[in-house]
Design a protein around this motif. Sequence first.
Motif, PDB file in Angstrom:
ATOM      1  N   LEU A   8      -2.879  -4.441   0.936  1.00 15.51           N
ATOM      2  CA  LEU A   8      -2.299  -4.673  -0.389  1.00 15.51           C
ATOM      3  C   LEU A   8      -1.090  -3.772  -0.611  1.00 15.51           C
ATOM      4  O   LEU A   8      -0.116  -4.179  -1.240  1.00 15.51           O
ATOM      5  CB  LEU A   8      -3.338  -4.400  -1.475  1.00 15.51           C
ATOM      6  N   LEU A  11       1.853  -5.446   0.906  1.00 11.77           N
ATOM      7  CA  LEU A  11       2.283  -6.605   0.138  1.00 11.77           C
ATOM      8  C   LEU A  11       2.947  -6.173  -1.165  1.00 11.77           C
ATOM      9  O   LEU A  11       3.954  -6.752  -1.579  1.00 11.77           O
ATOM     10  CB  LEU A  11       1.081  -7.510  -0.160  1.00 11.77           C
ATOM     11  N   ARG A  12       2.368  -5.138  -1.774  1.00 10.79           N
ATOM     12  CA  ARG A  12       2.960  -4.698  -3.026  1.00 10.79           C
ATOM     13  C   ARG A  12       4.351  -4.113  -2.794  1.00 10.79           C
ATOM     14  O   ARG A  12       5.285  -4.386  -3.540  1.00 10.79           O
ATOM     15  CB  ARG A  12       2.073  -3.652  -3.696  1.00 10.79           C
ATOM     16  N   ARG A  73       3.676 -15.051  -5.456  1.00 10.16           N
ATOM     17  CA  ARG A  73       2.231 -15.231  -5.325  1.00 10.16           C
ATOM     18  C   ARG A  73       1.513 -13.913  -5.129  1.00 10.16           C
ATOM     19  O   ARG A  73       0.297 -13.825  -5.283  1.00 10.16           O
ATOM     20  CB  ARG A  73       1.942 -16.168  -4.163  1.00 10.16           C
ATOM     21  N   ILE A  74       2.233 -12.897  -4.752  1.00 11.79           N
ATOM     22  CA  ILE A  74       1.596 -11.589  -4.587  1.00 11.79           C
ATOM     23  C   ILE A  74       1.341 -10.952  -5.950  1.00 11.79           C
ATOM     24  O   ILE A  74       0.344 -10.281  -6.151  1.00 11.79           O
ATOM     25  CB  ILE A  74       2.478 -10.674  -3.709  1.00 11.79           C
ATOM     26  N   LEU A  77      -1.889 -11.479  -7.515  1.00  8.84           N
ATOM     27  CA  LEU A  77      -2.887 -10.816  -6.683  1.00  8.84           C
ATOM     28  C   LEU A  77      -3.014  -9.356  -7.089  1.00  8.84           C
ATOM     29  O   LEU A  77      -4.119  -8.832  -7.285  1.00  8.84           O
ATOM     30  CB  LEU A  77      -2.467 -10.938  -5.217  1.00  8.84           C
ATOM     31  N   ILE A  78      -1.886  -8.704  -7.234  1.00 11.36           N
ATOM     32  CA  ILE A  78      -1.897  -7.302  -7.636  1.00 11.36           C
ATOM     33  C   ILE A  78      -2.502  -7.161  -9.031  1.00 11.36           C
ATOM     34  O   ILE A  78      -3.288  -6.245  -9.297  1.00 11.36           O
ATOM     35  CB  ILE A  78      -0.457  -6.736  -7.632  1.00 11.36           C
ATOM     36  N   ASP A  80      -4.676  -9.122 -10.462  1.00 10.97           N
ATOM     37  CA  ASP A  80      -6.121  -9.308 -10.379  1.00 10.97           C
ATOM     38  C   ASP A  80      -6.785  -8.052  -9.844  1.00 10.97           C
ATOM     39  O   ASP A  80      -7.847  -7.647 -10.316  1.00 10.97           O
ATOM     40  CB  ASP A  80      -6.448 -10.500  -9.469  1.00 10.97           C
ATOM     41  N   TYR A  81      -6.136  -7.475  -8.864  1.00  7.53           N
ATOM     42  CA  TYR A  81      -6.674  -6.232  -8.306  1.00  7.53           C
ATOM     43  C   TYR A  81      -6.796  -5.176  -9.408  1.00  7.53           C
ATOM     44  O   TYR A  81      -7.833  -4.531  -9.550  1.00  7.53           O
ATOM     45  CB  TYR A  81      -5.764  -5.741  -7.188  1.00  7.53           C
TER      46      TYR A  81
END
Lengths: 308, 308
Positions: A8, A11-12, A73-74, A77-78, A80-81
């Motif tokens: 992650l 990706l971040r 799209r990332i 995700l972040i 949600d994390y």
Amino acid sequence: MDDLRLSLRLLRAYMVAVDCGSITGAAEVLNVAPSAVAAAIDRVEAEFGATLVVRARARGITATPAGRALAARIRPLIEDYSDVMQQGYALSQGLRGTLHIGYYAPIAPAFLPHILRNLTDNTSELNFSLQECDNITAQSGLLDGTLDVALFAGDELLAGVETRSLMDLPPYVLAPKGHALSARSELSLRDLHDTPLVLLDLPVAGAYVRRLLRAAEVTPHVVATCTSVEMVRSLVGAGAGVAVLNMRPRTQQSYGGDILRTLPLTDGDPLHLVTGRAAGTPRRLVQVFQDRLHDWFTGPEARELITL
Amino acid sequence: MDDLRLSLRLLRAYMVAVDCGSITGAAEVLNVAPSAVAAAIDRVEAEFGATLVVRARARGITATPAGRALAARIRPLIEDYSDVMQQGYALSQGLRGTLHIGYYAPIAPAFLPHILRNLTDNTSELNFSLQECDNITAQSGLLDGTLDVALFAGDELLAGVETRSLMDLPPYVLAPKGHALSARSELSLRDLHDTPLVLLDLPVAGAYVRRLLRAAEVTPHVVATCTSVEMVRSLVGAGAGVAVLNMRPRTQQSYGGDILRTLPLTDGDPLHLVTGRAAGTPRRLVQVFQDRLHDWFTGPEARELITL
DNA sequence: CAAATACATCTGCTTTTCTGAGGAAGAATA
DNA sequence: TATTCTTCCTCAGAAAAGCAGATGTATTTG
């Protein structure tokens, strides 16, 4: 189970870089060195085998359409994390979530709702699961994690359960209104000799009452055994006999409509009502509930639950 | 920007362990040593400061209600992550997503739709962004990432753009039906001397035509300059003059309804039509599109776009 | 009671990630 | 045109994270 090829963090870093349009800028946002961000972008591009950002030496970077789409799209995700982490932290700090309570205290409806209402006053994201169970299942529920906290009799403790004493519950005699025993000014267990007895035959209470009578050298004349307090009360109300109990509800009337009397006993060891939870650090919600419970039981209202 | 205190690996290990009810089992699923899973659980619990799983020496582990709730929220997180990764891999391997095409070829509507239709035959998750632009913006679009691929004249190339030659486009003269020039068996640029000219005044084409005429030592008699091919055609159709162009659509009729003739020239350097993309590894979709485009331009249909 | 199971803990190794220095390319400025 | 500034690139070394394997222990099972 495929490995998590890109962390992650990677990706971040990629996403922030795309957003910033700059490796240096992203590095400042992320508090890392620019080379780390550049490496992250390289890793992501290498993993996906495509050019995702166009690098211009002195003008920063620009994402390709595909790169932008990926970054877009990332982001969720972040987010949600972060939500998950928030919930994680809230476990120990906030009063939210579901509190799983087990109780071996058949008259718990007489007091638990008050305490729960106090708990839920301020916050709304709070749910309760209330499970009636016997002494053993309450404790094993704590150990196997299905329960957060439990109320039960403090005998027969299992290892791994941490208990706090709530209250001593002296036994009393439950008799129908007008019963011969109610005429006595003082009542002892010995006075129950030959008296028809309705027994609450639950795991601890049954053994407790039998032990009590045995200690007083009284041979019980059990006319009925029940697994429900209200059945005991209604049987007593109907004149089937008397019962030895520890806690009483805030009503003198049985489901059968009969009026009941609670007669204090001069002897008999009290039952210990305790709260228990699994050893270890509980979440704050559990602690708060437990504290409120103990507070309430030091107050005057708790006195009404016992008969002295 | 808060740090990502717990990595996805950690969270996943925790989640799998909760699901398995066993550290050993989770370790097998994840292909790691049990100690790694145990450490992951420790880390998660330490981070959140709460007991999330109850450990029983020989019976595996059981999540507390809070621990289960947390695990349940991690699952969609992992799934979302997988989705993102899937999209990432699809970038280079699959024919999906949006293909951003820029074109400096005003008659592109004559052929691009055919090629795009072929591309989208098999897969459905495919979108196109078609952007009409001049030579410069096409190339800078490639460089700054707003375009995946572009069609443009191969002159004035910018560094960082990789081009492939598509076709040589010899100039032709566009004249209205029945124009004096159409009677000639052979036509040279010199024959345009004193002929009224409609000029397509776009970044490259305008300069190209002017250069062409200068090379042929013809002084142009420009009666109109336009920034749209169709305006040129309709002006020519209306008898305003003739034009020197390179590509032609598949119709002889102008928007004005007039019939047009394309007259081949015996001289004049052709314009080079190329495809270009940013240097680097493109995603497969881009490559496939580019290949299809080149395939099509080697076929017979492409011949209809030029006038020999 | 012995074997099997499964968690706990610890040590050292491997991989990942980060830093910091030095360099190069394009852009802005004088 | 020369200089300065910004920003990216590369690389070596260091820090951190993650992991394996060995050892120990509690509990269940036969």
